[in-house]
Design a protein around this motif. Structure first.
Motif, PDB file in Angstrom:
ATOM      1  N   ARG A 141      35.933  38.990  36.005  1.00  0.00           N
ATOM      2  CA  ARG A 141      35.235  39.827  36.975  1.00  0.00           C
ATOM      3  C   ARG A 141      34.941  39.048  38.250  1.00  0.00           C
ATOM      4  N   GLU A 142      34.535  37.791  38.101  1.00  0.00           N
ATOM      5  CA  GLU A 142      34.288  36.961  39.280  1.00  0.00           C
ATOM      6  C   GLU A 142      35.576  36.683  40.044  1.00  0.00           C
ATOM      7  N   ASP A 143      36.666  36.432  39.328  1.00  0.00           N
ATOM      8  CA  ASP A 143      37.952  36.171  39.979  1.00  0.00           C
ATOM      9  C   ASP A 143      38.416  37.373  40.795  1.00  0.00           C
ATOM     10  N   VAL A 144      38.144  38.574  40.283  1.00  0.00           N
ATOM     11  CA  VAL A 144      38.546  39.779  41.004  1.00  0.00           C
ATOM     12  C   VAL A 144      37.630  40.012  42.208  1.00  0.00           C
ATOM     13  N   ARG A 145      36.344  39.839  42.030  1.00  0.00           N
ATOM     14  CA  ARG A 145      35.399  40.075  43.129  1.00  0.00           C
ATOM     15  C   ARG A 145      35.649  39.124  44.295  1.00  0.00           C
ATOM     16  N   CYS A 146      36.004  37.872  44.011  1.00  0.00           N
ATOM     17  CA  CYS A 146      36.191  36.907  45.091  1.00  0.00           C
ATOM     18  C   CYS A 146      37.397  37.258  45.961  1.00  0.00           C
ATOM     19  N   VAL A 147      38.320  38.054  45.426  1.00  0.00           N
ATOM     20  CA  VAL A 147      39.473  38.482  46.224  1.00  0.00           C
ATOM     21  C   VAL A 147      39.002  39.327  47.402  1.00  0.00           C
ATOM     22  N   PHE A 148      38.054  40.215  47.189  1.00  0.00           N
ATOM     23  CA  PHE A 148      37.546  41.064  48.259  1.00  0.00           C
ATOM     24  C   PHE A 148      36.801  40.256  49.311  1.00  0.00           C
ATOM     25  N   PRO A 156      41.098  40.456  53.327  1.00  0.00           N
ATOM     26  CA  PRO A 156      40.769  41.776  53.875  1.00  0.00           C
ATOM     27  C   PRO A 156      41.779  42.853  53.501  1.00  0.00           C
ATOM     28  N   ALA A 157      42.949  42.458  52.964  1.00  0.00           N
ATOM     29  CA  ALA A 157      43.953  43.451  52.579  1.00  0.00           C
ATOM     30  C   ALA A 157      43.631  44.125  51.252  1.00  0.00           C
ATOM     31  N   ALA A 158      42.710  43.539  50.477  1.00  0.00           N
ATOM     32  CA  ALA A 158      42.365  44.114  49.175  1.00  0.00           C
ATOM     33  C   ALA A 158      41.576  45.411  49.366  1.00  0.00           C
ATOM     34  N   ARG A 159      42.007  46.485  48.668  1.00  0.00           N
ATOM     35  CA  ARG A 159      41.394  47.799  48.854  1.00  0.00           C
ATOM     36  C   ARG A 159      40.648  48.313  47.630  1.00  0.00           C
ATOM     37  N   SER A 160      41.117  47.954  46.446  1.00  0.00           N
ATOM     38  CA  SER A 160      40.465  48.465  45.240  1.00  0.00           C
ATOM     39  C   SER A 160      40.657  47.478  44.101  1.00  0.00           C
ATOM     40  N   THR A 161      39.793  47.594  43.099  1.00  0.00           N
ATOM     41  CA  THR A 161      39.901  46.730  41.930  1.00  0.00           C
ATOM     42  C   THR A 161      41.205  46.980  41.189  1.00  0.00           C
ATOM     43  N   PHE A 162      41.607  48.234  41.094  1.00  0.00           N
ATOM     44  CA  PHE A 162      42.865  48.552  40.410  1.00  0.00           C
ATOM     45  C   PHE A 162      44.046  47.907  41.115  1.00  0.00           C
ATOM     46  N   GLU A 163      44.035  47.936  42.432  1.00  0.00           N
ATOM     47  CA  GLU A 163      45.124  47.304  43.186  1.00  0.00           C
ATOM     48  C   GLU A 163      45.163  45.800  42.934  1.00  0.00           C
ATOM     49  N   VAL A 164      44.007  45.157  42.934  1.00  0.00           N
ATOM     50  CA  VAL A 164      43.945  43.718  42.722  1.00  0.00           C
ATOM     51  C   VAL A 164      44.443  43.357  41.322  1.00  0.00           C
ATOM     52  N   LEU A 165      43.998  44.118  40.327  1.00  0.00           N
ATOM     53  CA  LEU A 165      44.379  43.816  38.945  1.00  0.00           C
ATOM     54  C   LEU A 165      45.858  44.046  38.677  1.00  0.00           C
ATOM     55  N   ARG A 197      35.609  31.577  40.306  1.00  0.00           N
ATOM     56  CA  ARG A 197      35.959  32.244  41.571  1.00  0.00           C
ATOM     57  C   ARG A 197      37.095  31.521  42.297  1.00  0.00           C
ATOM     58  N   PHE A 198      38.106  31.184  41.554  1.00  0.00           N
ATOM     59  CA  PHE A 198      39.302  30.536  42.099  1.00  0.00           C
ATOM     60  C   PHE A 198      40.236  31.609  42.634  1.00  0.00           C
ATOM     61  N   PHE A 199      40.773  31.391  43.845  1.00  0.00           N
ATOM     62  CA  PHE A 199      41.616  32.406  44.473  1.00  0.00           C
ATOM     63  C   PHE A 199      42.899  31.771  44.993  1.00  0.00           C
ATOM     64  N   ILE A 200      44.050  32.352  44.613  1.00  0.00           N
ATOM     65  CA  ILE A 200      45.347  31.933  45.141  1.00  0.00           C
ATOM     66  C   ILE A 200      45.882  33.098  45.974  1.00  0.00           C
ATOM     67  N   ASP A 201      45.934  32.922  47.292  1.00  0.00           N
ATOM     68  CA  ASP A 201      46.384  33.994  48.175  1.00  0.00           C
ATOM     69  C   ASP A 201      47.904  33.991  48.258  1.00  0.00           C
ATOM     70  N   HIS A 202      48.511  35.130  48.087  1.00  0.00           N
ATOM     71  CA  HIS A 202      49.972  35.321  48.042  1.00  0.00           C
ATOM     72  C   HIS A 202      50.572  34.677  46.792  1.00  0.00           C
ATOM     73  N   GLY A 203      50.333  33.392  46.586  1.00  0.00           N
ATOM     74  CA  GLY A 203      50.645  32.791  45.297  1.00  0.00           C
ATOM     75  C   GLY A 203      52.002  32.167  45.136  1.00  0.00           C
ATOM     76  N   ALA A 204      52.991  32.534  45.908  1.00  0.00           N
ATOM     77  CA  ALA A 204      54.347  32.057  45.680  1.00  0.00           C
ATOM     78  C   ALA A 204      54.430  30.542  45.757  1.00  0.00           C
ATOM     79  N   CYS A 205      55.091  29.952  44.752  1.00  0.00           N
ATOM     80  CA  CYS A 205      55.440  28.524  44.742  1.00  0.00           C
ATOM     81  C   CYS A 205      54.240  27.587  44.676  1.00  0.00           C
ATOM     82  N   VAL A 206      53.132  28.027  44.113  1.00  0.00           N
ATOM     83  CA  VAL A 206      51.998  27.136  43.875  1.00  0.00           C
ATOM     84  C   VAL A 206      52.225  26.379  42.581  1.00  0.00           C
TER      85      VAL A 206
END
Length: 242
Positions: free
Chosen positions: A6-13, A17-26, A77-86
């Protein structure tokens, strides 16, 4: 696990700014998928189920293009934005509220067993393509510029850029406008080389002024190059006018 997710999802918002909903993030964020699977794999790893942990890690890489070893320790609350090649190595340790962008590597510099990957403090932001190599420590709230290569320890509240990375800025606090207390302005990178050259040009201007006071002739045109138009000193500006 549910609380961490839940914390990992909340920190995305808070940080995207592109995150719109919890369902989209998940359902569409590979960084969230990779972190969830790594937390499961890490628990298997700690209980001694090494092969299932490695298999789950392999599956996460296949699914998300993010390679996190199940032995890595990741905070909240770890966040990887876009994520490719990390890529995150086995002995890496990551604090709370850390943000990584695509192409980041937390890698080792030795084949010896033991601690060989970086340790990141709380609130660290690492720009796209940056490489953090070796058993080094980045203090709290350190910012790493895009495509930098960090091979030495960095104290807390510093910004580092370059290859190898050097400290160029000290930021004790995040911007006041940031209600979450996380400074994502890692694109505001000073130019240490340009600043050093500007200081040298100013010093040369002072020395030439001293020579003129003593009656010594000072040639106006630089003999070594034709880059006067790139110089920002008063001498260079006068030369361009002539």
């Amino acid at each position: 696990m549910f609380t961490l997710l839940r914390e990992d999802v909340r920190c995305v918002f808070q940080r995207d700014p592109a995150a719109r909903s919890t369902f989209e993030v998940l359902t569409t964020y590979p960084g969230v998928h990779a972190i969830l699977l790594q937390r499961l794999a890490h628990r298997l790893w700690r209980t001694g189920l090494r092969y299932p942990a490695r298999w789950l890690s392999w599956f996460a890489r296949l699914l998300t293009n993010i390679d996190i070893h199940p032995g890595a320790t990741i905070g909240r609350r770890f966040f990887i934005d876009h994520g490719a090649c990390v890529v995150i190595g086995e002995t890496a340790e990551i604090g709370n509220d850390v943000t990584l962008y695509h192409g980041v590597t937390l890698g080792g510099t030795t084949w010896n067993r033991g601690k060989r990957h970086p340790t990141l403090g709380d609130g660290v932001v690492i720009g796209a393509g940056a490489k953090i190599l070796g058993a080094i420590t980045l203090g709290d709230n350190v910012r790493v510029g895009a495509n930098s290569v960090v091979v030495k320890d960095v104290p807390a509240h510093r910004t580092v850029v370059g290859i190898p990375a050097k400290i160029v800025l000290r930021t004790e606090e995040a911007d006041a406008d940031n209600i979450y207390g996380i400074n994502l302005d890692h694109h505001l990178i000073p130019d240490p080389v340009g600043r050093a050259i500007a200081c040298l040009m100013e010093r040369i201007e002072v020395l030439e002024g001293q020579l003129r006071k003593h009656g010594d002739a000072v040639e106006g045109q630089c003999r070594t190059c034709e880059a006067d138009d790139l110089c920002g000193t008063e001498v260079a500006r006068k030369l361009r006018k002539e």
